[in-house]
Design an enzyme around this catalytic site. Structure first.
Site, PDB file in Angstrom:
ATOM      1  N   LYS A 258       0.698  -1.280  -0.101  1.00  0.00           N
ATOM      2  CA  LYS A 258       0.222   0.471  -0.180  1.00  0.00           C
ATOM      3  C   LYS A 258       0.897   1.752  -0.033  1.00  0.00           C
ATOM      4  O   LYS A 258       1.053   1.939   1.075  1.00  0.00           O
ATOM      5  CB  LYS A 258      -1.064  -0.423   1.260  1.00  0.00           C
ATOM      6  CG  LYS A 258      -2.016   1.071   1.651  1.00  0.00           C
ATOM      7  CD  LYS A 258      -2.165   2.153   0.561  1.00  0.00           C
ATOM      8  CE  LYS A 258      -1.692   2.845   1.604  1.00  0.00           C
ATOM      9  NZ  LYS A 258      -1.419   4.713   1.429  1.00  0.00           N
TER      10      LYS A 258
ATOM     11  N   GLU B  65       9.257   1.774  11.304  1.00  0.00           N
ATOM     12  CA  GLU B  65      10.749   2.445  10.980  1.00  0.00           C
ATOM     13  C   GLU B  65      10.055   4.020  10.531  1.00  0.00           C
ATOM     14  O   GLU B  65       8.941   4.411  10.573  1.00  0.00           O
ATOM     15  CB  GLU B  65      11.099   2.472   9.460  1.00  0.00           C
ATOM     16  CG  GLU B  65      11.511   0.682   9.025  1.00  0.00           C
ATOM     17  CD  GLU B  65      12.559   1.124  10.514  1.00  0.00           C
ATOM     18  OE1 GLU B  65      13.751   2.275  10.777  1.00  0.00           O
ATOM     19  OE2 GLU B  65      13.014   0.083  10.535  1.00  0.00           O
TER      20      GLU B  65
ATOM     21  N   CYS C  26      14.064  10.700   6.812  1.00  0.00           N
ATOM     22  CA  CYS C  26      14.567  10.308   8.390  1.00  0.00           C
ATOM     23  C   CYS C  26      15.502  10.621   9.171  1.00  0.00           C
ATOM     24  O   CYS C  26      15.364  10.584  10.311  1.00  0.00           O
ATOM     25  CB  CYS C  26      13.782   9.167   7.924  1.00  0.00           C
ATOM     26  SG  CYS C  26      14.080   7.785   6.936  1.00  0.00           S
TER      27      CYS C  26
ATOM     28  N   GLU D 268       9.883  16.103  14.977  1.00  0.00           N
ATOM     29  CA  GLU D 268      10.449  16.965  12.982  1.00  0.00           C
ATOM     30  C   GLU D 268       9.431  17.106  12.008  1.00  0.00           C
ATOM     31  O   GLU D 268       8.812  17.169  12.364  1.00  0.00           O
ATOM     32  CB  GLU D 268      10.565  14.914  13.021  1.00  0.00           C
ATOM     33  CG  GLU D 268      10.340  14.376  11.566  1.00  0.00           C
ATOM     34  CD  GLU D 268      10.543  13.556  10.924  1.00  0.00           C
ATOM     35  OE1 GLU D 268       9.330  12.172  11.011  1.00  0.00           O
ATOM     36  OE2 GLU D 268      11.423  12.500  10.593  1.00  0.00           O
TER      37      GLU D 268
HETATM   38  P1  NDP Z   1       2.299   8.925   7.038  1.00  0.00           P
HETATM   39  O1  NDP Z   1       2.691   8.644   8.613  1.00  0.00           O
HETATM   40  O2  NDP Z   1       1.806   9.917   7.022  1.00  0.00           O
HETATM   41  O3  NDP Z   1       1.975   8.042   6.293  1.00  0.00           O
HETATM   42  C1  NDP Z   1       2.910   7.014   5.389  1.00  0.00           C
HETATM   43  C2  NDP Z   1       1.965   5.871   5.251  1.00  0.00           C
HETATM   44  O4  NDP Z   1       1.155   5.182   6.244  1.00  0.00           O
HETATM   45  C3  NDP Z   1       1.146   6.530   3.908  1.00  0.00           C
HETATM   46  O5  NDP Z   1       0.968   5.231   2.748  1.00  0.00           O
HETATM   47  C4  NDP Z   1      -0.289   6.287   4.002  1.00  0.00           C
HETATM   48  O6  NDP Z   1      -1.266   6.203   3.544  1.00  0.00           O
HETATM   49  C5  NDP Z   1      -0.449   5.522   5.794  1.00  0.00           C
HETATM   50  N1  NDP Z   1      -0.763   5.151   6.941  1.00  0.00           N
HETATM   51  C6  NDP Z   1      -1.484   6.037   7.444  1.00  0.00           C
HETATM   52  N2  NDP Z   1      -2.358   6.798   8.384  1.00  0.00           N
HETATM   53  C7  NDP Z   1      -2.887   4.962   8.091  1.00  0.00           C
HETATM   54  C8  NDP Z   1      -3.453   4.434   9.275  1.00  0.00           C
HETATM   55  N3  NDP Z   1      -4.281   4.802  10.126  1.00  0.00           N
HETATM   56  N4  NDP Z   1      -3.335   3.015   8.514  1.00  0.00           N
HETATM   57  C9  NDP Z   1      -2.677   2.493   7.921  1.00  0.00           C
HETATM   58  N5  NDP Z   1      -1.969   3.415   7.581  1.00  0.00           N
HETATM   59  C10 NDP Z   1      -1.777   4.516   6.976  1.00  0.00           C
HETATM   60  O7  NDP Z   1       3.937   9.186   6.614  1.00  0.00           O
HETATM   61  P2  NDP Z   1       4.636  10.285   5.721  1.00  0.00           P
HETATM   62  O8  NDP Z   1       3.738   9.855   3.983  1.00  0.00           O
HETATM   63  O9  NDP Z   1       4.154  11.609   5.813  1.00  0.00           O
HETATM   64  O10 NDP Z   1       5.873  10.287   5.686  1.00  0.00           O
HETATM   65  C11 NDP Z   1       6.427  11.035   6.205  1.00  0.00           C
HETATM   66  C12 NDP Z   1       6.918  10.251   7.197  1.00  0.00           C
HETATM   67  O11 NDP Z   1       7.655   9.005   7.014  1.00  0.00           O
HETATM   68  C13 NDP Z   1       8.487  11.372   7.688  1.00  0.00           C
HETATM   69  O12 NDP Z   1       7.767  11.473   9.367  1.00  0.00           O
HETATM   70  C14 NDP Z   1       9.502  10.414   8.415  1.00  0.00           C
HETATM   71  O13 NDP Z   1       9.905  10.521   9.684  1.00  0.00           O
HETATM   72  C15 NDP Z   1       8.299   9.003   8.485  1.00  0.00           C
HETATM   73  N6  NDP Z   1       9.292   8.364   7.884  1.00  0.00           N
HETATM   74  C16 NDP Z   1      10.491   7.772   8.513  1.00  0.00           C
HETATM   75  C17 NDP Z   1      11.619   6.596   8.326  1.00  0.00           C
HETATM   76  C18 NDP Z   1      12.554   5.359   8.897  1.00  0.00           C
HETATM   77  O14 NDP Z   1      13.075   4.867   7.813  1.00  0.00           O
HETATM   78  N7  NDP Z   1      12.320   6.085  10.009  1.00  0.00           N
HETATM   79  C19 NDP Z   1      11.843   6.688   6.318  1.00  0.00           C
HETATM   80  C20 NDP Z   1      10.748   7.609   5.717  1.00  0.00           C
HETATM   81  C21 NDP Z   1       9.729   8.469   6.539  1.00  0.00           C
HETATM   82  P3  NDP Z   1      -1.471   7.566   2.469  1.00  0.00           P
HETATM   83  O15 NDP Z   1      -1.326   7.775   1.751  1.00  0.00           O
HETATM   84  O16 NDP Z   1      -3.220   7.817   2.760  1.00  0.00           O
HETATM   85  O17 NDP Z   1      -0.786   9.581   3.013  1.00  0.00           O
END
Ligand code: NDP
Length: 471
Positions: free
Chosen positions: A170, A245, A279, A379
């Site tokens: 997803k 992550e 991140c 962040e």
């Molecule tokens: P989000 O947490 O908003 O979204 C990540 C994914 O989760 C998307 O596909 C999102 O869908 C999905 N999602 C959102 N809500 C739910 C739910 N209730 N149940 C299941 N899936 C859900 O993160 P962002 O996309 O905004 O990415 C940025 C964030 O990711 C930053 O905080 C960053 O630090 C973190 N990150 C961490 C990394 C690591 O390796 N530690 C690497 C890269 C990013 P939708 O398509 O609707 O957004």
């Protein structure tokens, strides 16, 4: 315009359960550049059923055949690397200078590395007369963010497939296009039907349906800490394994006597790469009190020299942020830094000159930041560097560790001293004196930066269960 009207389920491009579409917006032009289905729970049900049906066959497929498929996927990515990179330049705003390597080429490297490392795992052993056997965990739900859209999928799909699991991806609704191209590549690579499935859709609907599904054995999630918490809670109802992550607030410590100019250059580069949407971004630069002015001047000089603009232009170093929501969020953080008393030495809330269109933020540097400010604790995910000062090494370690996060940390200093400090930091990914980073080392955060590892042998082992057979 990149239009995908079907979902990849059970080895076929299938009609989604609804006509709803997600529009993908170009980060620079603000125009719609693609459309994908807004999948929902019914689509997830079909994808999970396909993955479940494929599991018995794929998990019993000889390892070298599975790894052969990984190799063909890596080749398929490289064959389409320019096209994939162009897509990410548009969707995310990553400069074309780095996108083919860091955004898409790296995904091919990840598939290749997993194929190389998988045979190292000892699947069976005898412990005190008992046979221990490792087995694939089963059906995996992979939920990924937009900042490195293809790489984040690769670091989940490659080890899962290598270990004999089947997957439902997803992708982020903000940057889903390369996931569709990957599905085409997986299909071409001859991966059997149902082993890899793709359901695009919004997190709270398609994502949550995947997490809650009783026939999904594991969820591998990358994204924000807030969503990670929600996923853990939802997954708890079916007691499935979750790897997370999450976010970071990584420090870069410049020890007394370290080459300040080199360290500041590394901090600025590490903070602004991918416009700060990374991140592991080094967002907290910790310098000795006596070097506050010199560090602020050096960081400002670099920040003001960077080419900000169209990510497709070959010389652009800082592109736009992914979308208006993210830009507004970063602006709000910059305003909070000003309101809470940090010194804005360059950048600010106004868009860069001549860049009113596109989701731009000026490369920003704050000095006199303290750990009670939001810009030091939360962040930001944008090009905002905070400079903090410390009194002695113990103070530097205390400040570096004074965070809910623990993803990464960087140290510059005399090698033995820098190494000793690295050992004291509560983070999962440490870089000493700007060393090259290996993508076969285990990657994953401490504290609220996550649970579990990706990359390397440790990343592969996350996709295994272990049983003990007493005979
Ligand atoms: P989000 O947490 O908003 O979204 C990540 C994914 O989760 C998307 O596909 C999102 O869908 C999905 N999602 C959102 N809500 C739910 C739910 N209730 N149940 C299941 N899936 C859900 O993160 P962002 O996309 O905004 O990415 C940025 C964030 O990711 C930053 O905080 C960053 O630090 C973190 N990150 C961490 C990394 C690591 O390796 N530690 C690497 C890269 C990013 P939708 O398509 O609707 O957004």
């Amino acid at each position: 315009m990149q239009e995908f009207s079907r979902l990849y389920i059970g080895g076929e491009w299938t009609v989604p359960s609804s006509d709803e579409r997600i529009e993908v917006v170009n980060a620079f032009s603000e125009e719609v550049m693609g459309r994908v289905p807004a999948g929902g729970a019914a689509d997830v049900d079909r994808a999970v059923a396909a993955a479940r049906a494929a599991f018995a066959g794929w998990s019993a497929t000889p390892l070298d055949e599975r790894l052969g498929a990984l190799g063909r996927i890596a080749e398929g990515i490289m064959a389409r690397n320019d096209e994939l990179a162009r897509s990410v330049v548009g969707e995310v705003g990553t400069p074309s200078m780095i996108a083919p390597m860091f955004q898409t080429g790296l995904a091919a490297v990840v598939f290749g590395d997993n194929a190389t490392l998988a045979p190292e795992i000892e699947m069976e052993a005898t412990v005190g007369g008992t046979l221990t056997v490792k087995e694939p965990i089963g059906v995996v739900g992979a939920i990924t963010p937009w900042n490195f859209p293809l790489v984040q999928i690769a670091v989940k799909v490659a080890p899962a497939l290598a270990m004999g699991c089947t997957v439902i991806v997803k992708p982020s609704e903000y940057a889903p296009l390369t996931a569709f191209m990957l599905a085409e590549i997986v299909h071409e690579a001859g991966v059997p039907p149902g082993v890899f499935n793709l359901v695009s859709g919004a997190g709270p609907s398609a994502g949550e349906a995947l997490v809650a599904h009783p026939d999904v054995d594991m969820v591998s999630f990358t994204g924000s800490t807030a969503t990670g918490r929600r996923i853990s809670a939802v997954a708890a109802s079916t007691v499935k394994k979750v790897t997370l992550e999450l976010g970071g607030k990584s420090p870069l410590i410049v020890l007394d006597g370290a080459p300040l100019a080199d360290a500041v250059a590394a901090a600025v580069q590490g903070c602004y790469i991918n416009c700060g949407q990374m991140c592991t971004a080094s967002t907290r630069l910790l310098v000795p009190e006596t070097q506050r002015d010199e560090a602020a001047a050096a960081a400002t000089a670099i920040a003001e020299s960077l080419a900000v603009g169209d990510p497709a232009a070959p010389d652009t170093v800082v592109g736009p942020l992914v979308n208006a929501r993210q830009r507004d969020r970063v602006r709000e953080y910059i305003q909070s830094g000003i309101d809470e008393g940090a010194t804005l030495v360059t950048g600010g809330v106004e868009p860069p000159d001549g860049l009113e269109r596109g989701y731009f933020i000026r490369p920003t540097v704050f000095a006199d930041v303290t750990m009670d400010m939001r810009i030091a604790r939360e962040e930001i995910f944008g090009p905002v560097l905070s400079i903090l000062t410390y009194t002695d090494t113990d103070d530097a370690v205390r400040i570096a560790n004074d965070t809910d996060y623990g993803l990464a940390a960087m140290v510059f200093g005399e090698p033995d001293e820098a190494m000793a400090v690295a050992r004291r930091l509560r983070a999962g990914w440490l870089v000493v004196n700007g060393a090259d980073q290996s993508f076969t080392a285990p990657y994953g955060g401490y504290k609220q930066s996550g649970l579990g590892k990706e990359l390397g042998v440790a990343g592969l082992e996350e996709y295994l269960e272990q049983k003990a057979i007493h005979v």
